[in-house]
Design an enzyme around this catalytic site. Structure first.
Site, PDB file in Angstrom:
ATOM      1  N   GLU A 292       0.737  -1.009   0.087  1.00 13.78           N
ATOM      2  CA  GLU A 292      -0.101  -0.094  -0.010  1.00 13.78           C
ATOM      3  C   GLU A 292       1.147   1.645   0.385  1.00 13.78           C
ATOM      4  O   GLU A 292       0.901   2.100   1.154  1.00 13.78           O
ATOM      5  CB  GLU A 292      -0.613  -0.545   1.225  1.00 13.78           C
ATOM      6  CG  GLU A 292      -1.759  -0.890   0.907  1.00 13.78           C
ATOM      7  CD  GLU A 292      -3.226  -2.076   2.301  1.00 13.78           C
ATOM      8  OE1 GLU A 292      -2.556  -0.714   3.082  1.00 13.78           O
ATOM      9  OE2 GLU A 292      -3.472  -2.656   2.496  1.00 13.78           O
TER      10      GLU A 292
ATOM     11  N   GLU B 196      -8.335   4.745   5.200  1.00 10.49           N
ATOM     12  CA  GLU B 196      -8.364   3.652   3.599  1.00 10.49           C
ATOM     13  C   GLU B 196      -7.822   4.700   2.992  1.00 10.49           C
ATOM     14  O   GLU B 196      -9.347   5.266   2.317  1.00 10.49           O
ATOM     15  CB  GLU B 196      -9.288   2.267   3.517  1.00 10.49           C
ATOM     16  CG  GLU B 196      -9.137   1.598   3.949  1.00 10.49           C
ATOM     17  CD  GLU B 196      -8.190   0.576   3.849  1.00 10.49           C
ATOM     18  OE1 GLU B 196      -7.792   0.596   2.977  1.00 10.49           O
ATOM     19  OE2 GLU B 196      -8.189  -0.968   4.966  1.00 10.49           O
TER      20      GLU B 196
END
Lengths: 310, 93
Positions: free
Chosen positions: A73, A271
């Site tokens: 990520e 997120e």
């Protein structure tokens, strides 16, 4: 002021050694504000660093922020780099940041899974977990966000070492997790714990291991919604807010469930972008827009924590 | 360095709980070596699945046979990765 952090390109992704070198520049450029704290080492013996923003005092109430616990990520780590620089350069300029750091310390961990991050740059861009060897298996790594002592081993985590969500042999077995747990426990005065992930555009609070509401559900929901309003005010990026279990899926052994259960009321997980065009491969030209909008949401949470001591 | 030539990321929009359950069986199986970027939990949320090239036909057929709607989110994963690498190298220089 700033050393070569001024010439650092925040609009691109960087390798681990470049990030660690940048940290030294940050410390050199802001010696009265930032220190680099090594909280331990990773499984493959890489140092694990936290940037501590502090204007002094002893064991002040503190805010924990981590990024990149899932190594693929990249936008999470890249955004944290930008936000570290933003907080440093806004101190003394932005009254809100100045006031925050006048009362509280901020611990920012930019690369929470350094082995995994290095591995994504050299061997497998899609690697998510740590790089530990699993006894009795050819598959490596533990999902460091299923390894915390919060419903450990329950639904939403796998006992299969080959799974991307393998919870590990026991809670806090991942040294990367244990190092953070030890720091938070030894410090004893963290008031917020914020974890930055990608992607899906969500702002979540506990719980993940159960779908029961937390006692502070209403307050955290309200804080989250206002944080998302601030975030969305810049580019109109849409976020959903809710508990992990209710807005994505049941997932046990997560970090913010552990922090909440250990007395850190303001526990949140972001997120970041996007909602499904690039997933983990968000182009570098979106780093600064993502970081900029996230900073607004993060700042709202930090301001709320500052103004609501407990 | 691991390569992902021809791998795709599929965005699946399940329409019912029954389809979610089917996708969970897909997730729990190991034959296709799938990597669920987002997981099947409810029909409100899309499910993104990284499908290796070798499993593409079988997975797409599974979805079609069960009338589970999907589209290709990333056509060729390696193409995106190559571009990302080019950007990284250019910026490093």
């Amino acid at each position: 002021k700033g050393g070569d952090t001024k010439s650092f390109d925040y609009a691109t992704y960087h390798r681990l050694d470049a990030i660690y070198s940048w940290m030294d520049s940050m410390v050199a450029g802001h010696p009265n504000l930032i220190s680099k704290v090594q909280i331990g080492s990773s499984y493959e013996n890489r140092p694990m660093y936290v940037l501590k923003f502090s204007t002094g005092g002893n064991n002040r109430p503190a805010i924990w922020i981590d990024a990149g616990i899932h190594s693929r990520e990249w936008i999470s780590t890249a955004s944290a780099l930008w936000m570290a620089n933003k907080m440093a350069t806004d101190f003394g300029v932005d009254p809100s940041v100045t006031s925050l750091l006048g009362k509280m310390d901020v611990y920012l961990m930019i690369v929470t899974n350094p082995d995994g991050y290095a591995y994504t740059h050299t061997n497998d861009r899609m690697w998510r977990k740590t790089r530990s060897v699993n006894s009795g298996s050819t598959c490596r790594g533990v999902d460091p966000n299923r390894n915390w002592d919060a419903g450990f081993g329950g639904p939403g985590a796998s006992k299969n070492p080959c799974s991307e969500s393998y919870h590990g042999p026991s809670a806090h077995s991942a040294i990367e997790v244990k190092n953070i747990v030890d720091l938070i426990k030894n410090h004893g005065n963290f008031k917020a714990f914020i974890s930055i992930h990608a992607y899906s555009q969500l702002l979540m609070y506990p719980y993940g291991y159960t779908c029961n509401d937390i006692p502070h559900q209403a307050e955290l929901d309200s804080v989250g919604r206002r944080a998302v309003q601030a975030l969305s005010s810049l580019y109109g990026t849409s976020y959903r807010v809710g508990s992990i279990c209710k807005i994505i899926y049941q997932a046990s052994g997560g970090s913010i469930d552990w922090s909440y259960n250990n007395g850190v009321k303001y526990s949140f997980a972001f997120e970041l972008r996007d909602t499904g065009r690039y997933g983990f491969l968000l182009p570098a030209n979106q780093i600064i827009p993502t970081a900029t909008e996230t900073w607004l949401g993060l700042k709202h949470i930090m301001e709320y924590v500052r103004d609501h001591p407990y | 360095r691991k390569v992902f030539t021809g791998d795709q990321v599929l965005r699946v929009n399940a329409k019912s709980e029954a389809q979610i359950q089917l996708l969970k069986t897909l997730e729990n199986g190991e034959v296709f070596k799938l990597d669920f970027w987002t997981h099947p939990s409810s029909s409100d949320l899309p499910i993104d699945i990284h499908v290796p090239y070798a499993s593409l036909y079988a997975v797409q057929k599974f979805l079609q046979d069960n009338e589970i709607p999907f589209h290709v989110m990333i056509q060729d994963l390696q193409e995106l990765l190559d571009k990302e690498q080019e950007d990284l190298q250019r910026n490093a220089v």
